[in-house]
Design a protein around this motif. Structure first.
Motif, mmCIF file in Angstrom:
data_model
loop_
_atom_site.group_PDB
_atom_site.id
_atom_site.type_symbol
_atom_site.label_atom_id
_atom_site.label_comp_id
_atom_site.label_asym_id
_atom_site.label_seq_id
_atom_site.Cartn_x
_atom_site.Cartn_y
_atom_site.Cartn_z
ATOM 1 N N ARG A 245 13.915 46.113 98.997
ATOM 2 C CA ARG A 245 13.207 46.049 97.717
ATOM 3 C C ARG A 245 14.103 45.444 96.648
ATOM 4 O O ARG A 245 15.295 45.665 96.614
ATOM 5 C CB ARG A 245 12.784 47.437 97.291
ATOM 6 C CG ARG A 245 11.770 48.040 98.217
ATOM 7 C CD ARG A 245 10.985 49.074 97.442
ATOM 8 N NE ARG A 245 9.952 49.636 98.270
ATOM 9 C CZ ARG A 245 8.704 49.209 98.282
ATOM 10 N NH1 ARG A 245 8.345 48.215 97.515
ATOM 11 N NH2 ARG A 245 7.813 49.770 99.050
ATOM 12 N N PHE A 246 13.468 44.665 95.781
ATOM 13 C CA PHE A 246 14.192 44.084 94.671
ATOM 14 C C PHE A 246 14.338 45.120 93.570
ATOM 15 O O PHE A 246 13.555 46.057 93.459
ATOM 16 C CB PHE A 246 13.441 42.862 94.124
ATOM 17 C CG PHE A 246 13.449 41.695 95.064
ATOM 18 C CD1 PHE A 246 14.580 40.923 95.200
ATOM 19 C CD2 PHE A 246 12.331 41.381 95.810
ATOM 20 C CE1 PHE A 246 14.594 39.831 96.062
ATOM 21 C CE2 PHE A 246 12.338 40.302 96.665
ATOM 22 C CZ PHE A 246 13.471 39.532 96.793
ATOM 23 N N ASP A 247 15.303 44.892 92.726
ATOM 24 C CA ASP A 247 15.499 45.736 91.563
ATOM 25 C C ASP A 247 14.324 45.514 90.606
ATOM 26 O O ASP A 247 14.081 44.381 90.171
ATOM 27 C CB ASP A 247 16.826 45.356 90.899
ATOM 28 C CG ASP A 247 17.102 46.133 89.637
ATOM 29 O OD1 ASP A 247 16.500 47.213 89.455
ATOM 30 O OD2 ASP A 247 17.934 45.662 88.833
ATOM 31 N N PRO A 248 13.564 46.565 90.267
ATOM 32 C CA PRO A 248 12.407 46.376 89.381
ATOM 33 C C PRO A 248 12.796 45.797 88.020
ATOM 34 O O PRO A 248 12.030 45.035 87.426
ATOM 35 C CB PRO A 248 11.827 47.777 89.222
ATOM 36 C CG PRO A 248 12.474 48.628 90.242
ATOM 37 C CD PRO A 248 13.696 47.928 90.718
ATOM 38 N N ASP A 249 13.985 46.148 87.533
ATOM 39 C CA ASP A 249 14.431 45.620 86.246
ATOM 40 C C ASP A 249 14.608 44.098 86.321
ATOM 41 O O ASP A 249 14.229 43.372 85.398
ATOM 42 C CB ASP A 249 15.741 46.301 85.821
ATOM 43 C CG ASP A 249 16.182 45.875 84.438
ATOM 44 O OD1 ASP A 249 15.347 45.956 83.501
ATOM 45 O OD2 ASP A 249 17.347 45.449 84.299
ATOM 46 N N LEU A 250 15.168 43.628 87.445
ATOM 47 C CA LEU A 250 15.342 42.188 87.629
ATOM 48 C C LEU A 250 13.985 41.482 87.657
ATOM 49 O O LEU A 250 13.798 40.442 87.032
ATOM 50 C CB LEU A 250 16.123 41.902 88.922
ATOM 51 C CG LEU A 250 16.242 40.439 89.324
ATOM 52 C CD1 LEU A 250 17.043 39.658 88.287
ATOM 53 C CD2 LEU A 250 16.879 40.316 90.692
ATOM 54 N N LEU A 251 13.022 42.056 88.377
ATOM 55 C CA LEU A 251 11.692 41.444 88.439
ATOM 56 C C LEU A 251 11.045 41.399 87.055
ATOM 57 O O LEU A 251 10.394 40.414 86.698
ATOM 58 C CB LEU A 251 10.807 42.220 89.417
ATOM 59 C CG LEU A 251 11.202 42.121 90.878
ATOM 60 C CD1 LEU A 251 10.309 43.016 91.730
ATOM 61 C CD2 LEU A 251 11.114 40.690 91.364
ATOM 62 N N LYS A 252 11.217 42.451 86.258
ATOM 63 C CA LYS A 252 10.656 42.477 84.903
ATOM 64 C C LYS A 252 11.289 41.386 84.033
ATOM 65 O O LYS A 252 10.596 40.681 83.305
ATOM 66 C CB LYS A 252 10.855 43.842 84.270
ATOM 67 C CG LYS A 252 10.212 43.978 82.898
ATOM 68 C CD LYS A 252 10.448 45.352 82.329
ATOM 69 C CE LYS A 252 9.832 45.534 80.964
ATOM 70 N NZ LYS A 252 9.933 44.463 80.050
ATOM 71 N N ARG A 253 12.605 41.232 84.150
ATOM 72 C CA ARG A 253 13.287 40.198 83.353
ATOM 73 C C ARG A 253 12.827 38.791 83.762
ATOM 74 O O ARG A 253 12.643 37.921 82.904
ATOM 75 C CB ARG A 253 14.800 40.333 83.485
ATOM 76 C CG ARG A 253 15.350 41.557 82.731
ATOM 77 C CD ARG A 253 16.848 41.625 82.777
ATOM 78 N NE ARG A 253 17.232 41.903 84.171
ATOM 79 C CZ ARG A 253 18.428 41.707 84.677
ATOM 80 N NH1 ARG A 253 19.396 41.207 83.938
ATOM 81 N NH2 ARG A 253 18.687 42.000 85.926
ATOM 82 N N VAL A 254 12.625 38.561 85.067
ATOM 83 C CA VAL A 254 12.144 37.251 85.536
ATOM 84 C C VAL A 254 10.744 36.998 84.999
ATOM 85 O O VAL A 254 10.430 35.911 84.499
ATOM 86 C CB VAL A 254 12.186 37.163 87.080
ATOM 87 C CG1 VAL A 254 11.427 35.948 87.580
ATOM 88 C CG2 VAL A 254 13.615 37.146 87.576
ATOM 89 N N ALA A 255 9.867 38.004 85.085
ATOM 90 C CA ALA A 255 8.495 37.851 84.579
ATOM 91 C C ALA A 255 8.501 37.582 83.079
ATOM 92 O O ALA A 255 7.750 36.718 82.591
ATOM 93 C CB ALA A 255 7.677 39.100 84.907
#
Length: 120
Positions: free
Chosen positions: A101-111
């Motif tokens: 699983r990816f880090d949810p914080d990283l996914l939020k920053r990318v979005a």
């Protein structure tokens, strides 16, 4: 197998395996990938094994997908696949492991970054 209303086969699934209840290859999982080996099918194969070989002709399927195509329980397809692997007519490999699983914080920053680019 001929069906009856509701799509259920008239022949019990255990008859498609010749009465065998457990696969000879217990490592075959629901998501194990099956593909034909390219070897010609010998004469006298049971109909269910031939149907599985036909389903695998020219491609690969997971055990679950093959069960859906054949309208058989997954447990029956595991038995059939194990028998065909033993005869070198089918190749089986372990399922592809799920990705970490990816880090949810990283996914939020990318979005957030993509949204910012869109509005610029």
């Amino acid at each position: 197998m001929t069906g009856r209303p509701g799509g259920r086969p008239l022949v019990p699934a255990y008859l498609s395996t010749g009465g065998v209840a457990r696969p000879s290859r217990p490592q075959l999982e629901r998501l194990s990938v099956l593909s034909g080996s390219g070897e010609p099918a010998p004469a006298g194969l049971p109909a269910a094994e031939l149907a599985l070989l036909d389903a695998l002709d020219g491609g690969s399927l997971t055990v679950v997908e093959a069960a859906a195509h054949l309208r058989l329980p997954v447990s029956a397809v595991r038995v059939l696949a194990g028998t065909l692997v033993d005869r070198n007519l089918v190749l089986a490999r372990a399922p592809i492991p799920t990705a970490e699983r990816f880090d949810p914080d990283l996914l939020k920053r990318v979005a957030d970054g993509l949204r910012a680019l869109k509005h610029d």
